[in-house]
Design a protein around this motif. Structure first.
Motif, PDB file in Angstrom:
ATOM      1  N   SER A 244       1.490   2.093  -6.029  1.00 25.24           N
ATOM      2  CA  SER A 244       0.361   1.909  -5.118  1.00 25.24           C
ATOM      3  C   SER A 244      -0.301   3.256  -4.818  1.00 25.24           C
TER       4      SER A 244
ATOM      5  N   GLU B 129       1.028   1.858   2.566  1.00 24.23           N
ATOM      6  CA  GLU B 129       1.396   2.056   3.987  1.00 24.23           C
ATOM      7  C   GLU B 129       2.578   1.181   4.374  1.00 24.23           C
ATOM      8  N   SER B 130       2.542  -0.074   3.927  1.00 25.11           N
ATOM      9  CA  SER B 130       3.655  -0.977   4.262  1.00 25.11           C
ATOM     10  C   SER B 130       4.956  -0.462   3.661  1.00 25.11           C
ATOM     11  N   GLY B 131       4.826   0.033   2.422  1.00 24.25           N
ATOM     12  CA  GLY B 131       5.999   0.616   1.781  1.00 24.25           C
ATOM     13  C   GLY B 131       6.528   1.773   2.610  1.00 24.25           C
TER      14      GLY B 131
ATOM     15  N   TYR C 260      -6.361  -2.514  -0.957  1.00 17.88           N
ATOM     16  CA  TYR C 260      -5.089  -3.239  -1.029  1.00 17.88           C
ATOM     17  C   TYR C 260      -3.960  -2.282  -1.399  1.00 17.88           C
TER      18      TYR C 260
ATOM     19  N   HIS D  57       6.168   2.178   5.834  1.00 17.50           N
ATOM     20  CA  HIS D  57       6.772   1.637   7.045  1.00 17.50           C
ATOM     21  C   HIS D  57       8.184   1.123   6.762  1.00 17.50           C
ATOM     22  N   LEU D  58       8.296   0.407   5.658  1.00 20.65           N
ATOM     23  CA  LEU D  58       9.602  -0.109   5.263  1.00 20.65           C
ATOM     24  C   LEU D  58      10.584   1.046   5.044  1.00 20.65           C
TER      25      LEU D  58
ATOM     26  N   LEU E  80      -2.938  -0.476   1.519  1.00 20.11           N
ATOM     27  CA  LEU E  80      -2.111  -1.273   2.436  1.00 20.11           C
ATOM     28  C   LEU E  80      -0.684  -1.405   1.917  1.00 20.11           C
ATOM     29  N   ILE E  81      -0.577  -1.614   0.601  1.00 21.47           N
ATOM     30  CA  ILE E  81       0.768  -1.712   0.012  1.00 21.47           C
ATOM     31  C   ILE E  81       1.518  -0.399   0.233  1.00 21.47           C
TER      32      ILE E  81
END
Lengths: 122, 583
Positions: free
Chosen positions: B362, B386-388, B380, B390-391, B383-384
């Protein structure tokens, strides 16, 4: 002028693809293996300019392979950059003490990864 | 009686002295006051004897006066004197005082000497009365009184002798003399007989009481649930009372000694305990009896004044089994906990590997590294990515907590300016705060604050507290981060105007995987944030405290004893201005 060669030792397919694609896009040639023992043979045959070494390999530790590389007079000059998902305190020292020139922790930051690789390939 | 004896008599007195130090106190507390005349049978007997003496004298006087005409005044006077002390003694019925008793004995001396001197002295019929004080004193059964009575008798004898030799007195005529003679000898003999009878009976009673209490103590020793024994420093058992634990019958203890009765592997420990009791005065030890290897016995040893030891031996099998079960349960719990931590550490590693692909690919896409893509796809990818990220943060939290719980986390201390990680953390969340419409304020010292601490841990502390504050503070709220050094203490406060915490949540919060509120109101997160802050603080020898009011906000304070030099603090220290000088 011949393009620089990078040997990638990595047991995870996706990560292998990620590293290969990034290096390939930068114009580097890559050699790939998932096994530590094969890495030694590949290094002897192809004399890469840099080795990206996953530390957690299925059969043998990447640190062990690095040790063999560094003990081999013909190969010890090749810089080894460790790439590992271990991120514990002390891992970095352990990896540097094992003879690796640098350390990149997974998950990688693409820009940091490319900076590090470039540092050793000039 | 109830004891086990190795042949000869037990040395029970030493045991009684040690194990039952209070029998005298107990009996004196239970018995009526000794000075109560009415309840002292000895005194009662003495008083009756005194009264009987007076009555006999009065009867004799009456008889003489009635039967014999022309009784000399001296004889009447002598008999009146002789009757007086016995009546005086009756005062003791109302007030029994040591002094009054001595007065009564003295009165007897006076009466004896007087009566004898009035009736012919030592040669007269009432000469025997000089012994009256002694008889009375014996009746009182007091050692001091007896010696006093004897002395007074001698004085009385001396007075009578003087009266005789100085020819100041003359014996009365024959009939009177006979009456008086009978009275004199009879009264003294009867008095002595009565007094001695009373005294001897009392002595016998006392011996009976002593023997009875000795018997009670022995049966007490024999019936109590442990085995009480005396032994020497070699472990040789001299006497034993009570119930023997299984595998340690007294016969074995007597024949083989305490050490010989124990299972071989336990003997050194027993030996050591005996030596320790001999040198330090007391010791306790558990061991397995040789004759019952499935049992466990425990002995408490104390040193006696004479150097011997007293031991209380009891069966500790149940207690031992319980302790063993507890130990096993604890070991199992610890193994489970260690297993859990290992599992978490492994899980974290396994989770990071696929995340590398998520974040890496990403990252390539959002940077359009390999060529152009439409904006929406790039968004997108962003976003992927950023979520990664966060995880990854969550996984890092879990990993840190697992390491801390497994006690494998090592602080990497270095000297740095405490403001650096705090401002770095503030920079990281500034955008997020701005987007959430939360005012973010940092109050940092103007001068460097040098601390010796783990840089990553401090940054993690600030970041976790900030991210918590952001989660629980509504739009329009405010978060203030302040940092200050007080002596060696670094104090970090993250205060928000958020939803606050209920008192019952304050209790739970900061424990791993706990979050405030019910499931619905919980914000996203593992609940590890505050646990990690607390754990990092404790690793530095510091602490975390939370103050919160529901609906008003929360202030979390972290204090770490890590300051090694604060230029600011130092200067303040040199510039203390007294309050009144400031006005």
């Amino acid at each position: 002028m011949m393009s620089k060669k990078v040997l990638i030792v990595e047991d995870n397919e996706l990560n292998m693809k990620l590293f290969h694609d990034l290096l390939d896009a930068q114009g580097y040639e890559t050699l790939q293996t998932r096994e530590g023992l094969q890495a030694l043979a590949l290094a002897r045959t192809h004399r890469p300019d840099l080795i990206l070494m996953d530390i957690q390999l299925p059969e043998i530790s990447g640190l062990e392979v690095t040790k063999w590389l560094k003990e081999d007079d013909d190969l010890s000059h090749i810089p080894v950059v460790a790439v590992t998902a271990f991120a514990m305190k002390g891992d970095e020292e352990r990896i540097r003490d094992g003879g690796c020139e640098a350390y990149i922790s997974k998950p990688i930051s693409v820009s940091h990864f490319l900076d590090t690789v470039r540092r050793y390939l000039g | 009686m109830g004891g086990y004896h190795p042949g000869s008599t037990p040395r029970i007195r030493a045991i009684l002295k040690v194990t039952l130090p209070a029998p005298q106190e107990a009996s004196s507390a239970a018995a009526p006051p000794a000075r109560d005349a009415a309840r002292d049978p000895g005194l009662e007997a003495a008083l009756i004897q005194n009264l009987a003496w007076s009555a006999a004298v009065c009867l004799t006087l009456g008889a003489i006066l009635w039967l014999i005409p022309g009784v000399p005044l001296a004889v009447v006077l002598a008999l009146v004197l002789g009757a007086a002390p016995g009546l005086l003694a009756q005062l003791l019925r109302w007030r029994d005082r040591e002094g009054l008793r001595l007065m009564v004995i003295a009165a007897w001396a006076l009466a004896g000497a007087g009566a004898a001197s009035l009736t012919g002295g030592v040669a007269g019929p009432l000469a025997a009365w000089v012994a009256a004080p002694l008889a009375c004193a014996i009746a009182f059964d007091r050692r001091k009184a007896v010696s006093g009575g004897a002395a007074l008798s001698i004085v009385a004898l001396a007075v009578s002798l003087w009266a005789t030799l100085a020819a100041k007195t003359q014996a009365p005529a024959a009939p009177v003399s006979i009456w008086l003679g009978v009275l004199g000898i009879g009264s003294v003999t009867a008095s002595f007989a009565a007094a001695l009878t009373v005294v001897l009976r009392r002595r016998a009673d006392r011996t009976d009481i002593a023997e009875a209490s000795l018997g009670r103590l022995e049966s007490l020793l024999a019936e109590q649930p442990h085995l009480i024994m005396t032994l020497d420093t070699a472990g040789k058992v001299a006497s034993a009372f009570g119930a023997a634990p299984q595998g340690l019958p007294p016969e074995i203890l007597f024949s083989q000694g305490l050490i010989g009765a124990a299972h071989h592997p336990d003997r050194p420990a027993l030996q050591t305990a005996i030596l320790r009791a001999a040198t330090h005065g007391e010791a306790e030890v558990s061991f397995t009896p040789r004759a019952a290897l499935d049992r466990q016995a425990a002995i408490s040893l104390r040193r006696l004044d004479d150097g011997r030891l007293i031991g209380v031996l009891r069966d500790a099998s149940v207690q031992h089994a319980r302790e063993a079960a507890l130990d096993a349960a604890r070991a199992e719990a610890e193994a489970l906990n260690a297993g859990k931590s290992r599992f978490l550490a492994n899980m974290s590693h396994e989770l990071r590997t696929p995340l590398n692909a998520v974040i890496g690919f990403s990252d390539i896409m959002r940077q359009r590294l390999f060529g152009p893509i439409p904006d929406r796809y790039a968004e997108y990818a962003q976003l992927i990515h950023e979520s990664g990220g966060h995880l990854l943060d969550l996984i890092n939290d879990v990993l840190d907590m697992a390491k801390i719980e497994a006690e494998r986390y090592e602080l990497h201390k270095e000297v740095f300016d405490a403001r650096d990680p705090v401002s770095a953390a503030l920079r990281l969340v500034r955008l997020q705060a701005h987007e959430a419409d939360i005012a973010l304020r940092g109050v940092l010292p103007t001068e460097a604050v040098s601390i010796d601490a783990d840089r990553r841990a401090l940054k993690q502390i600030v970041l976790n507290l900030l991210s918590n504050a952001l989660k629980f503070t509504p739009a329009g709220g405010q978060i203030t981060v302040s940092l200050m050094a007080q002596g060696e203490m670094l104090e970090l406060v993250v205060a928000d105007t958020g939803v606050g915490l209920a008192p019952e949540d304050l209790q739970r919060i900061g424990r791993p995987f706990e979050q405030a509120g019910d499931a619905g109101s919980r914000a996203l997160g593992t609940g590890l944030g505050l646990s990690l802050v607390r754990a990092f603080a404790q690793l530095h020898g510091g602490e975390m405290t939370i103050e919160s009011t529901l609906g008003e906000g929360t202030a979390v304070t972290v204090r770490l004893p890590v300051v090694i030099g604060s230029e600011n603090g130092g200067r303040q220290g040199a510039q203390i201005i007294p309050l009144d000088a400031r006005r």
